[in-house]
Design a protein around this motif. Structure first.
Motif, PDB file in Angstrom:
ATOM      1  N   GLU A   1       9.243  -1.562   0.228  1.00 27.34           N
ATOM      2  CA  GLU A   1       9.955  -0.295   0.039  1.00 27.34           C
ATOM      3  C   GLU A   1       8.972   0.849  -0.155  1.00 27.34           C
ATOM      4  N   ASN A   2       7.869   0.600  -0.857  1.00 29.18           N
ATOM      5  CA  ASN A   2       6.835   1.627  -0.975  1.00 29.18           C
ATOM      6  C   ASN A   2       6.232   1.947   0.388  1.00 29.18           C
ATOM      7  N   ALA A   3       6.036   0.912   1.193  1.00 32.36           N
ATOM      8  CA  ALA A   3       5.514   1.133   2.540  1.00 32.36           C
ATOM      9  C   ALA A   3       6.474   1.991   3.354  1.00 32.36           C
ATOM     10  N   ALA A   4       7.760   1.718   3.230  1.00 27.69           N
ATOM     11  CA  ALA A   4       8.742   2.513   3.962  1.00 27.69           C
ATOM     12  C   ALA A   4       8.726   3.965   3.506  1.00 27.69           C
ATOM     13  N   ASN A   5       8.586   4.190   2.201  1.00 35.65           N
ATOM     14  CA  ASN A   5       8.525   5.561   1.700  1.00 35.65           C
ATOM     15  C   ASN A   5       7.311   6.303   2.250  1.00 35.65           C
TER      16      ASN A   5
END
Length: 765
Positions: free
Chosen positions: A186-190
């Motif tokens: 999810e951090n990567a997506a952000n």
């Protein structure tokens, strides 16, 4: 502006690097160029900083001073080196110094893009974002209200803007990939979405936007697993995961669709992803998801929806959900063996006789062996089926739902619930589908009940069995059948307008979407009130027929063929012609026979002639109503060949167009007679029949328990079948079966008591 860089890092060298290593590193860094999207000004700014670092470190005096500062900062135990020593650049001005916190250099506004490029090369993506984002805030501050140096700085900032935007976007891209590798999806997506948002807002570099978007698509399955694995209290995050999952399913066209969702997962990989995903979904979430997906249509989604319906119906004590699962299994039954699941659904609905009858058709050999073993001391298979059902729910159903993995399955507790008993008491029976390819199963378990026999349920909550109509089959679109074995289904689905007809699984694979109510009178669609029925051209009434001018003017001469005199003369002419032809044929045949007897006289019989009378037979003719007698002693291969051949011809006649059902009792007995008689009568009532072509060969003949009146015969049967519905060919199949027949001699006649398929090869066309 001061940035956290030092000259050794700019060149990628250790502190103890030699002069040769220094020259080599400088050459390598100058040759290496950033991405082609960067402007020439950004490349020159980067090159300027590399040259500056090389100039300082290549001069022994300046390098010695710089090394002292470097070491003082690196080995200060408190990290508070207060000395700030200036380093002169090529113009002799102070250009860099070590601050009291970290090694850093001071740069001008024109060198910012080059510094950001170097930081990005070193993997300092967070520092790039920290230094670059405030730079973009001044987009609208342009030259308004600025003069002199401020105006020049603003103009330089705007000219460098595309390069700074590109550097920030690429830093977000690389940071997202780094977080992806670390498992922080999810951090990567952000991070990726931040880079894409910057480029989209500035409307720059579409190729880089496409690259970031491609990574976001590939990241979606990982994000879904991470979001749905969160605790159920994280409602917003889990809802976002379900939305992402629905987006992927829409892009693919379903679980087993052929659409491209840009994730890089093929059909098998995506099915494994769905299987892994199920452990993070509750039973309610799976019910809602897979039931909606099953309407695309999708056999995989239908099967998963069945599991969700059974689990939810059992745990929440809602038999209506289990009945819905049973109806969905009836649609799946035409392309795969789901008889075991159907039997368990019938058991949970209190339909015990149907449960054992459907279980008889299953090919799940291990489950059947377990059920038989646990039912050895019982007259039926219910004890083993109940025990297997509890273990099946406990170990194969509940573990795939996050809220049921610790649930305990107890049939006794389930049937003891008042709402369950109340529902089962008024439950109508689902119309049964007979899988004709599995009627000859491994070993008959119990004979099916007659159609007029009411089910006697041993489980609490007896249910009344009566026919009902089931909803249209979503797996059969109106155009043509979409399924070929396990080929995925894609495309849209539209429910047929006509009701569905109950077929056997072999026929429903190729049947067209013409439907009627199960087990009831056929219902025709309502007549159209807006249109008028068209008459045949030859059926006009006297009022509609135009007047004949001969009727209006009777004095005119009528046609000879329509007058009474002309008709009479025509009849006499035809009759005389026929008499002449017959007399001529008799004369010719008599003449020919006489001439032939002259040249080729018939031989005379010599000796005493047999006394044969026309009204008396030469040998004793047996009574046509008597049963054929088999020779005493053990069954031979020749006799077995005749019996198997007789059975195949009797089967073809019973299931053929004439439905000669009564002949089955001359070759079958016991459960086999009941099964095949039921199938033949059902085909007759639904206007179905088949045409067979058989060939067979007996492989072995063995006595059972050394009993000369009981024999097991194994034979290879090749069966070509053509299925007809309402006189139209629906499907044809070619099967090669290895069948074991159990024969018993009753009153001197060998009959087939049971039969089971050992091996089968089927070709549908």
């Amino acid at each position: 502006m001061r940035i956290p860089l030092d000259y050794y890092r700019i060149l990628g060298l250790p502190l103890a690097a030699s002069e040769e290593q220094l020259r080599q590193a400088y050459s390598d860094r100058i040759v290496q160029l950033p991405r082609r999207e960067y402007s020439q000004a950004a490349i020159s700014s980067r090159k300027q900083l590399i040259e500056e670092a090389y100039v300082v470190l290549s001069d022994p005096k300046e390098r010695s001073s710089y090394d002292q500062l470097y070491l003082a900062h690196a080995y200060d135990p408190d990290g508070n080196a207060s000395a700030s020593v200036a380093v002169e650049n090529r113009s002799g001005q102070t250009n860099g110094a070590i601050d009291n916190q970290s090694l850093s250099i001071e740069i001008s506004q024109e060198e910012l893009v080059g510094a950001l490029l170097i930081l990005q090369d070193l993997g300092e993506y967070e520092i790039v974002l920290k230094l670059g984002k405030p730079y973009l805030v001044h987009k609208n501050n342009g030259g308004e209200g600025k003069t002199g140096n401020n105006l020049a700085d603003a103009e330089a900032r705007e000219s460098d803007r595309p390069d700074v935007v590109l550097t920030i976007a690429l830093a977000c891209l690389e940071l997202g990939r780094e977080q992806w590798q670390q498992g922080h999806y999810e951090n990567a997506a952000n991070s990726l979405e931040t880079g894409l948002e910057v480029l989209s807002r500035e409307e720059l570099f579409p190729t880089v936007q496409a690259e970031i978007q491609a990574d976001l698509y590939k990241l979606r399955p990982y994000r879904i697993l991470e979001l749905l694995a969160l605790p159920e209290t994280n409602v917003a995050e889990r809802r976002q995961g379900l939305e992402l999952l629905q987006n992927i399913l829409d892009d693919r066209g379903g679980i087993d669709g052929n659409g491209n969702d840009e994730s890089g997962l093929n059909i098998d990989d995506f099915l494994r992803f769905i299987q892994q995903l199920r452990n993070h979904l509750t039973v309610a979430e799976q019910h809602k998801l897979f039931e909606a997906e099953s309407k695309r249509p999708s056999a995989v989604a239908t099967y998963l929806a069945v599991y969700a319906l059974i689990a939810r119906g059992f745990v929440q004590r809602q038999p209506a959900l289990i009945r819905q699962a049973k109806q969905m299994l009836m649609r799946l039954g035409k392309r795969q063996d789901v008889h075991l699941e159907q039997s368990l659904c019938a058991l949970l609905l209190g339909q015990t006789e149907e449960a054992t009858r459907v279980l008889e058709l299953s090919q799940e050999y291990e489950a059947l062996a377990f059920i038989r073993e646990k039912s050895q001391d019982s007259p039926d298979l219910l004890p083993g089926l109940c025990l297997y059902g509890e273990q099946w729910l406990q170990h194969e159903v509940f573990p795939h739902f996050r809220d049921l993995n610790k649930q305990t399955a107890s049939l006794k507790s389930y049937f003891a619930q008042p709402q369950v008993q109340a529902y089962l008491e008024v439950l109508p029976s689902d119309a049964e589908t007979t899988d004709e390819s599995a009627v000859i199963n491994r070993q008959p378990l119990s004979p099916p009940p007659n159609n007029n026999t009411q089910n006697r349920n041993n489980v609490p909550g007896n249910s009344r069995q009566f026919r009902h109509s089931r909803p249209p089959d979503p797996d059969l679109p109106e155009t043509s059948p979409k399924w070929r074995s396990s080929t995925p289904i894609s495309g849209s689905y539209r429910t047929p307008d006509a009701p569905v007809t109950q077929f056997s699984s072999a026929e429903r694979t190729a049947k067209e979407p013409q439907q009627n109510l199960n087990g009831a009178a056929r219902v025709s669609p309502p007549e159209q009130t807006s249109g008028r029925r068209r008459r045949k051209p030859t059926q006009t009434t006297s009022r509609e027929r135009p007047l004949d001018p001969r009727q209006r003017y009777p004095q005119r001469r009528r046609n000879f063929a329509n007058s009474l005199e002309g008709k009479t003369r025509l009849v006499w002419t035809v009759l005389v012609s026929l008499i002449v032809i017959v007399v001529f044929w008799l004369i010719v045949s008599t003449t020919f026979g006489f001439v032939r007897s002259l040249f080729h006289p018939s031989p005379r019989l010599e000796g005493e002639q047999l006394s044969i009378e026309i009204n008396q037979p030469i040998i004793q003719i047996p009574d046509p109503n008597s049963k054929p007698q088999s020779p005493d002693g053990p069954l031979t291969t020749t006799t077995a060949e005749e019996i198997i051949g007789s059975w195949l011809s009797t089967k073809a006649a019973a299931l053929g167009p004439n439905h000669e059902v009564d002949n089955l009792q001359q070759i079958l007995t016991g459960s086999s007679l009941l099964q095949w008689r039921s199938i033949a009568l059902q085909d007759k009532s639904e206007n179905r029949y088949r045409k067979y072509e058989h060939s067979h060969k007996v492989e072995s003949v063995e006595k059972i328990d050394n009993d000369s009146d009981r024999t097991a015969v194994e034979a290879t049967v090749k069966e070509i079948t053509q299925f007809y519905q309402h006189g139209q060919l629906k499907k044809a199949s070619d099967e090669t079966l290895r069948v074991k027949y159990n024969l018993v001699r009753q009153e001197g006649i060998w009959r087939i008591q049971s039969m089971s398929v050992i091996n089968k090869i089927t070709m549908n066309f």
